[in-house]
Structures are given as structure tokens and as C-alpha cells.
Design a protein around this motif. Structure first.
Motif, short mmCIF file in Angstrom:
data_model
loop_
_atom_site.label_atom_id
_atom_site.label_comp_id
_atom_site.label_asym_id
_atom_site.label_seq_id
_atom_site.Cartn_x
_atom_site.Cartn_y
_atom_site.Cartn_z
N ARG A 158 40.34 50.41 46.52
CA ARG A 158 39.68 50.22 47.82
C ARG A 158 40.55 50.82 48.93
O ARG A 158 40.03 51.42 49.87
CB ARG A 158 39.44 48.73 48.05
CG ARG A 158 38.67 48.41 49.31
CD ARG A 158 38.40 46.93 49.43
NE ARG A 158 39.63 46.18 49.64
CZ ARG A 158 39.77 44.88 49.43
NH1 ARG A 158 38.76 44.17 48.99
NH2 ARG A 158 40.91 44.28 49.66
N ASP A 176 40.66 39.33 49.11
CA ASP A 176 42.08 39.60 48.87
C ASP A 176 42.40 39.25 47.42
O ASP A 176 41.52 38.91 46.64
CB ASP A 176 42.95 38.82 49.86
CG ASP A 176 42.76 37.32 49.78
OD1 ASP A 176 42.00 36.84 48.90
OD2 ASP A 176 43.36 36.60 50.59
N LEU A 177 43.67 39.34 47.07
CA LEU A 177 44.09 39.09 45.69
C LEU A 177 43.66 37.70 45.22
O LEU A 177 43.13 37.55 44.12
CB LEU A 177 45.61 39.26 45.58
CG LEU A 177 46.19 39.26 44.18
CD1 LEU A 177 45.77 40.51 43.43
CD2 LEU A 177 47.70 39.18 44.22
N LYS A 230 44.48 43.72 41.49
CA LYS A 230 45.35 44.72 42.14
C LYS A 230 44.74 46.11 42.01
O LYS A 230 44.77 46.89 42.97
CB LYS A 230 46.75 44.68 41.54
CG LYS A 230 47.71 45.62 42.24
CD LYS A 230 49.13 45.44 41.77
CE LYS A 230 50.14 46.36 42.37
NZ LYS A 230 49.71 47.46 43.16
N ILE A 286 41.93 46.35 44.59
CA ILE A 286 42.45 46.46 45.95
C ILE A 286 43.10 47.83 46.17
O ILE A 286 42.92 48.45 47.23
CB ILE A 286 43.43 45.31 46.25
CG1 ILE A 286 42.64 43.99 46.30
CG2 ILE A 286 44.20 45.55 47.54
CD1 ILE A 286 43.50 42.74 46.34
N ASP A 287 43.84 48.33 45.18
CA ASP A 287 44.47 49.65 45.30
C ASP A 287 43.42 50.75 45.45
O ASP A 287 43.56 51.64 46.29
CB ASP A 287 45.36 49.95 44.09
CG ASP A 287 46.63 49.12 44.07
OD1 ASP A 287 46.95 48.48 45.10
OD2 ASP A 287 47.29 49.08 43.01
#
Length: 122
Positions: A51, A29-30, A45, A48-49
Motif C-alpha cells: 500500500r 494499521d498492523l 506487513k 501495508i508495504d
């Protein structure tokens, strides 16, 4: 006095654990990703974006191609800092299924030809 010594010891242990932090780009996670040296909130970020848009990263090449601002050099540095893709550091080579056979006597895998050398990153 003993309390201060214990506090210093705990602080050293906490900082040592942060230095050895590892995170997988497909699971982190972040907070986990920003614990890796070289990844700040903005880069975490972006990871994660991407992904979320394209699914899990298959390997390091996929990660480098899909995340803006990540190239071969920065990927190598992030790997050395503890970043993993599918549980693997950059440069770890999996055995090729075509040149590995089973040894029935020992239940071990035996390479039938030497692995190809891995190119050094400049």
C-alpha cells in the motif's frame, strides 16, 4: 460470585467483538489487519508495504495482484473473515453507470437491464 459472572460476561463480549472485526486494507494499521482471521503480522506487513509503494488498492483484483501470497481463494476467505477493500467485501458488485438511470418521480435509481451474474469461486 456476581463479580465472576460479570467477568465471564465481559470476556464473552470481547471475544464476540473480535470475531466480528472488520478492517479495510486501505485504512487498517498492523493491529487492525492482524485482527482478521488468516492475517498474521507478516502478511499484514506485506499489505501495508505494498500500500505504501503503490498507493491504495482500487479493488479486490488489484489487491490480489499486488500482494504476494494473496490469490482469489485466500482473498475470498479473508473477505468472509471481515477484510474489506474500499469498504466492500469480495463479490459485491457495484451498479454499472451505463445501465442505471434516475427515476425523477421517486428520486431512486432504476436498473435498465438486469445485472450480470457473478461467477462462483470454486
Amino acid at each position: 460470585m456476581l463479580t465472576r459472572l460479570l467477568l465471564v460476561f465481559c470476556a464473552l463480549m470481547a471475544s464476540a467483538s473480535l470475531a466480528l472485526a472488520q478492517a479495510d486494507v486501505n485504512k487498517g494499521d498492523l493491529a487492525a489487519l492482524t485482527n482478521i482471521k488468516g492475517i498474521g503480522p507478516a502478511k499484514a506487513k506485506r499489505i501495508i508495504d505494498e500500500r505504501g509503494k503503490g498507493g491504495n488498492f482500487k479493488d479486490w483484483a488489484d489487491f490480489e495482484n499486488r500482494v504476494p501470497g494473496i490469490g482469489e481463494k485466500s482473498a475470498s476467505q479473508l473477505s468472509q473473515a471481515g477484510l474489506l477493500v474500499n469498504g466492500k467485501a469480495k463479490g459485491v458488485v457495484e451498479p454499472n453507470k451505463n445501465n442505471v438511470k434516475s427515476n425523477p418521480k421517486s428520486n431512486a435509481l432504476v436498473a435498465t437491464s438486469p445485472p450480470k451474474p457473478v461467477a462462483k469461486v470454486k
